[in-house]
Design a protein around this motif. Sequence first.
Motif, PDB file in Angstrom:
ATOM      1  N   ASN A  87       0.833  -1.196   0.000  1.00 16.40           N
ATOM      2  CA  ASN A  87       0.000   0.000   0.000  1.00 16.40           C
ATOM      3  C   ASN A  87       0.876   1.258   0.000  1.00 16.40           C
ATOM      4  O   ASN A  87       2.028   1.221  -0.407  1.00 16.40           O
ATOM      5  N   ARG A  88       0.348   2.367   0.480  1.00 12.08           N
ATOM      6  CA  ARG A  88       0.968   3.671   0.255  1.00 12.08           C
ATOM      7  C   ARG A  88       1.554   4.271   1.526  1.00 12.08           C
ATOM      8  O   ARG A  88       0.999   4.093   2.613  1.00 12.08           O
ATOM      9  N   GLN A 107       4.964   6.812  -6.672  1.00 12.74           N
ATOM     10  CA  GLN A 107       3.599   7.156  -7.062  1.00 12.74           C
ATOM     11  C   GLN A 107       3.484   8.661  -7.225  1.00 12.74           C
ATOM     12  O   GLN A 107       3.633   9.414  -6.258  1.00 12.74           O
ATOM     13  N   HIS A 111       4.655   9.931  -3.452  1.00 16.41           N
ATOM     14  CA  HIS A 111       4.329   8.936  -2.445  1.00 16.41           C
ATOM     15  C   HIS A 111       4.986   7.596  -2.782  1.00 16.41           C
ATOM     16  O   HIS A 111       5.376   7.349  -3.918  1.00 16.41           O
ATOM     17  N   LEU A 113       4.475   3.541  -3.147  1.00 16.99           N
ATOM     18  CA  LEU A 113       3.456   2.526  -3.368  1.00 16.99           C
ATOM     19  C   LEU A 113       4.107   1.145  -3.400  1.00 16.99           C
ATOM     20  O   LEU A 113       5.047   0.914  -4.165  1.00 16.99           O
ATOM     21  N   HIS A 114       3.623   0.242  -2.546  1.00 17.62           N
ATOM     22  CA  HIS A 114       4.050  -1.164  -2.530  1.00 17.62           C
ATOM     23  C   HIS A 114       5.570  -1.331  -2.449  1.00 17.62           C
ATOM     24  O   HIS A 114       6.155  -2.200  -3.098  1.00 17.62           O
ATOM     25  N   ASN A 215      -5.732   8.432  -3.061  1.00 19.93           N
ATOM     26  CA  ASN A 215      -5.897   7.119  -2.428  1.00 19.93           C
ATOM     27  C   ASN A 215      -5.088   6.964  -1.143  1.00 19.93           C
ATOM     28  O   ASN A 215      -4.768   5.851  -0.729  1.00 19.93           O
TER      29      ASN A 215
END
Length: 310
Positions: A87-88, A107, A111, A113-114, A215
């Motif tokens: 996730n983030r 991201q 950010h 991500l994963h 998100n």
Amino acid sequence: PFPDVFLFVEVVGAMIEDFGICPENQTVSHIRITGHGLTAYILTLGAALQDLRIEGYPKPLVVGFETLRDYIDHSQYHGVTAGRVINRIGNATATINGIQHRLDANQDGRHMLHGGRNGYGTRHWRVHERSASAVTLGLTDPDGTMGFPGTVTATCRYSLVEGPALQVDLTATTDTPTLVNLGHHSYFCLDMSGDIRRQTLQMDASRYLPADDENLPTGEVDEVASTKFDFREERAIEGTFDHNFCLAEARRKPAPVARIRSLDSGIAMTLVTSEPGVQFYTGHGLSGDGKTIGEHPNSPYSALCLEPQF
């Protein structure tokens, strides 16, 4: 009655075979395990579940690609073991043991991500143990990778057990305080309709985490009652979701938490997990690219993710 299944197994042949050379210049292995009416195919690239079949149904239950090139070019974490953190992480920063660490921002350039651009889902894992119905893969992640402190040793064990069930056991150790939140990221598809909104979902979650337009969780914890997030009773999947649903206050003994069912195929799947959260993603961002196994669609809403997470 389903000769295409037997043809696929015959082509695979041996339990383990070469699948190609990954970007790390290592040979990716393609591993078949069978048991309790299930057959699974695992890749050492990303410790990914490439294919999952159930006896009596001729099509794959997850979306996977036929070639390594398609995984490199088109995978959106298809079937991988995501980490060091699934996730983030907002603004790609984290304070760990009183020290702020700048992480890889993969991201939108802001950010994480994963686990970043070189997260566990993109890395080559090594085969530690294997049997007819199980395989254990391992990965050593050096200190400083993607900005995280500490060396982490992680394992992912896939096994086919009574149920029938696919069991995924994730473990990790570290030599200094760090963040670790491993998760499984298959895109499940219980029929060939190409639209998971023709399926139903039931989930034991009375709360969820609202997210912003990127998100990222806002920090609030809201009740699902009287909202589109209420899946406590089985109902058709309507709308678009990429949200964490709150299952428990803390990690616990594995418990059944969610169930998806296809009205077309009659196949149902129950998710059992120890984790206190699960990210429900409706696959609306799938690109449609790549040659998939069984020619299953890889387009928006063609498959869904239930990603258990801490």
